[in-house]
Motif scaffolding. Sequence first.
Motif, PDB file in Angstrom:
ATOM      1  N   ILE A  48       0.832  -1.199   0.000  1.00  0.00           N
ATOM      2  CA  ILE A  48       0.000   0.000   0.000  1.00  0.00           C
ATOM      3  C   ILE A  48       0.870   1.254   0.000  1.00  0.00           C
ATOM      4  N   ILE A  49       1.884   1.268   0.847  1.00  0.00           N
ATOM      5  CA  ILE A  49       2.762   2.436   0.966  1.00  0.00           C
ATOM      6  C   ILE A  49       3.539   2.669  -0.335  1.00  0.00           C
ATOM      7  N   LYS A  50       4.037   1.600  -0.950  1.00  0.00           N
ATOM      8  CA  LYS A  50       4.742   1.735  -2.225  1.00  0.00           C
ATOM      9  C   LYS A  50       3.830   2.312  -3.300  1.00  0.00           C
ATOM     10  N   LEU A  51       2.600   1.826  -3.358  1.00  0.00           N
ATOM     11  CA  LEU A  51       1.650   2.305  -4.360  1.00  0.00           C
ATOM     12  C   LEU A  51       1.288   3.768  -4.131  1.00  0.00           C
ATOM     13  N   GLN A  52       1.040   4.119  -2.870  1.00  0.00           N
ATOM     14  CA  GLN A  52       0.713   5.503  -2.550  1.00  0.00           C
ATOM     15  C   GLN A  52       1.875   6.434  -2.854  1.00  0.00           C
ATOM     16  N   LYS A  53       3.098   5.989  -2.573  1.00  0.00           N
ATOM     17  CA  LYS A  53       4.282   6.804  -2.856  1.00  0.00           C
ATOM     18  C   LYS A  53       4.422   7.051  -4.357  1.00  0.00           C
ATOM     19  N   SER A  54       4.178   6.013  -5.156  1.00  0.00           N
ATOM     20  CA  SER A  54       4.274   6.176  -6.603  1.00  0.00           C
ATOM     21  C   SER A  54       3.291   7.235  -7.098  1.00  0.00           C
ATOM     22  N   ILE A  55       2.093   7.203  -6.543  1.00  0.00           N
ATOM     23  CA  ILE A  55       1.072   8.173  -6.948  1.00  0.00           C
ATOM     24  C   ILE A  55       1.452   9.572  -6.502  1.00  0.00           C
ATOM     25  N   ILE A  56       1.749   9.718  -5.216  1.00  0.00           N
ATOM     26  CA  ILE A  56       1.981  11.043  -4.647  1.00  0.00           C
ATOM     27  C   ILE A  56       3.264  11.670  -5.204  1.00  0.00           C
ATOM     28  N   ASN A  57       4.318  10.877  -5.420  1.00  0.00           N
ATOM     29  CA  ASN A  57       5.569  11.413  -5.956  1.00  0.00           C
ATOM     30  C   ASN A  57       5.402  11.895  -7.395  1.00  0.00           C
ATOM     31  N   THR A  58       4.634  11.137  -8.184  1.00  0.00           N
ATOM     32  CA  THR A  58       4.391  11.545  -9.570  1.00  0.00           C
ATOM     33  C   THR A  58       3.540  12.807  -9.627  1.00  0.00           C
ATOM     34  N   LEU A  59       2.565  12.905  -8.734  1.00  0.00           N
ATOM     35  CA  LEU A  59       1.741  14.114  -8.679  1.00  0.00           C
ATOM     36  C   LEU A  59       2.594  15.319  -8.279  1.00  0.00           C
ATOM     37  N   GLU A  60       3.527  15.099  -7.339  1.00  0.00           N
ATOM     38  CA  GLU A  60       4.388  16.196  -6.890  1.00  0.00           C
ATOM     39  C   GLU A  60       5.261  16.709  -8.047  1.00  0.00           C
ATOM     40  N   LYS A  61       5.742  15.781  -8.885  1.00  0.00           N
ATOM     41  CA  LYS A  61       6.574  16.165 -10.027  1.00  0.00           C
ATOM     42  C   LYS A  61       5.777  16.908 -11.091  1.00  0.00           C
ATOM     43  N   ASN A  62       4.457  16.743 -11.075  1.00  0.00           N
ATOM     44  CA  ASN A  62       3.606  17.353 -12.102  1.00  0.00           C
ATOM     45  C   ASN A  62       2.625  18.366 -11.521  1.00  0.00           C
ATOM     46  N   GLU A  79      -0.581   7.782 -16.839  1.00  0.00           N
ATOM     47  CA  GLU A  79       0.335   6.818 -17.429  1.00  0.00           C
ATOM     48  C   GLU A  79       1.696   6.886 -16.735  1.00  0.00           C
ATOM     49  N   LYS A  80       2.150   8.100 -16.390  1.00  0.00           N
ATOM     50  CA  LYS A  80       3.416   8.261 -15.668  1.00  0.00           C
ATOM     51  C   LYS A  80       3.332   7.597 -14.291  1.00  0.00           C
ATOM     52  N   ILE A  81       2.174   7.713 -13.639  1.00  0.00           N
ATOM     53  CA  ILE A  81       1.967   7.060 -12.344  1.00  0.00           C
ATOM     54  C   ILE A  81       2.108   5.550 -12.492  1.00  0.00           C
ATOM     55  N   ASN A  82       1.483   5.010 -13.526  1.00  0.00           N
ATOM     56  CA  ASN A  82       1.531   3.562 -13.734  1.00  0.00           C
ATOM     57  C   ASN A  82       2.926   3.090 -14.131  1.00  0.00           C
ATOM     58  N   HIS A 122      -8.176   6.863 -12.465  1.00  0.00           N
ATOM     59  CA  HIS A 122      -8.675   8.154 -11.994  1.00  0.00           C
ATOM     60  C   HIS A 122     -10.193   8.071 -11.893  1.00  0.00           C
ATOM     61  N   LYS A 123     -10.710   8.221 -10.688  1.00  0.00           N
ATOM     62  CA  LYS A 123     -12.159   8.210 -10.486  1.00  0.00           C
ATOM     63  C   LYS A 123     -12.656   9.639 -10.320  1.00  0.00           C
ATOM     64  N   LYS A 146     -15.633  11.749  -4.101  1.00  0.00           N
ATOM     65  CA  LYS A 146     -14.361  12.462  -4.087  1.00  0.00           C
ATOM     66  C   LYS A 146     -13.670  12.283  -5.439  1.00  0.00           C
ATOM     67  N   ASN A 147     -12.858  13.234  -5.805  1.00  0.00           N
ATOM     68  CA  ASN A 147     -12.006  13.111  -6.981  1.00  0.00           C
ATOM     69  C   ASN A 147     -10.731  12.421  -6.509  1.00  0.00           C
ATOM     70  N   LYS A 148     -10.431  11.241  -7.026  1.00  0.00           N
ATOM     71  CA  LYS A 148      -9.293  10.500  -6.483  1.00  0.00           C
ATOM     72  C   LYS A 148      -8.665   9.553  -7.492  1.00  0.00           C
ATOM     73  N   ILE A 149      -7.470   9.124  -7.162  1.00  0.00           N
ATOM     74  CA  ILE A 149      -6.781   8.077  -7.913  1.00  0.00           C
ATOM     75  C   ILE A 149      -6.754   6.841  -7.023  1.00  0.00           C
ATOM     76  N   TYR A 150      -7.120   5.702  -7.583  1.00  0.00           N
ATOM     77  CA  TYR A 150      -7.146   4.473  -6.787  1.00  0.00           C
ATOM     78  C   TYR A 150      -6.430   3.348  -7.520  1.00  0.00           C
ATOM     79  N   ILE A 151      -6.177   2.285  -6.794  1.00  0.00           N
ATOM     80  CA  ILE A 151      -5.433   1.139  -7.335  1.00  0.00           C
ATOM     81  C   ILE A 151      -6.346  -0.075  -7.478  1.00  0.00           C
ATOM     82  N   TYR A 152      -6.155  -0.782  -8.570  1.00  0.00           N
ATOM     83  CA  TYR A 152      -6.840  -2.062  -8.774  1.00  0.00           C
ATOM     84  C   TYR A 152      -5.817  -3.066  -9.304  1.00  0.00           C
ATOM     85  N   SER A 153      -5.903  -4.309  -8.857  1.00  0.00           N
ATOM     86  CA  SER A 153      -4.983  -5.345  -9.327  1.00  0.00           C
ATOM     87  C   SER A 153      -5.692  -6.277 -10.305  1.00  0.00           C
TER      88      SER A 153
END
Length: 241
Positions: free
Chosen positions: A41-55, A66-69, A87-88, A96-103
């Motif tokens: 969960i933490i790895k996935l959240q970090k990938s999302i939040i770090n990519t958002l921070e860069k953009n 796509e960059k998040i993925n 992106h939901k 809420k406007n959010k990004i979520y993970i599905y496997s």
Amino acid sequence: MTNLISSPYADYIQEQKKQKYLKKIDVLMIASYKIEFYERIIKLQKSIINTLEKNKGKILNKNILEKINQDINLVLPYKKYGYKAYHKKPNDIFDKNKIYIYSHRCNDFDIDEFICDVIISESAKDRKSETLLKSEKIDYQVIHNLNVRSFASDIQELKKWEKIKASSYDIQYRVDQINNLKNELDNFTKLFDESEGYKHSNYSVMELIKDSPKHSDKMRNWLGKQDEYLINYDEFRKQNK
């Protein structure tokens, strides 16, 4: 030399002996599972939040998703885990406007829209507005503030289970003690069963060792009619603190 007599059953037993089986689940195994769960969960959240921070400052669109993925694929390869970010966008004032993970591959963990997500903006209801925010610029500070408690909670859970794993031997010792006492109680109660052959279960007595015993309604109703089993209000409150 005697010939070995083969049979379908013997062949089946031989095949079974070649298999690997899950051992009895213990504290160490549970802790290991929980640690893997929160680490993912933490790895996935970090990938999302770090990519958002860069953009930050850019409109959240398919390219950024796509960059998040791509980042997720680096830490948890898609071929093995199948995790993908979506992106939901809100459809009503409660969403809420959010990004979520599905496997698309791994079903061993409950990582889904409700467990692993990053909120981009609050719902219209929470903002006390009628406007649905579907397409907006990435405001990293807002995103950080909306998710910091959730992230902190996951990190705390990870640390908790790491400590439990480190002390799993001591915890398992106590679990075994409790189970031994439970078996001792069960065996002691069976001494009073004089029936031949089949021994009757002791479910009613064994229920007493549970945190929230579930006794039958019929038994409760009958006991409630027996004066010797009734107590006053103060005693009742003490027993049910």
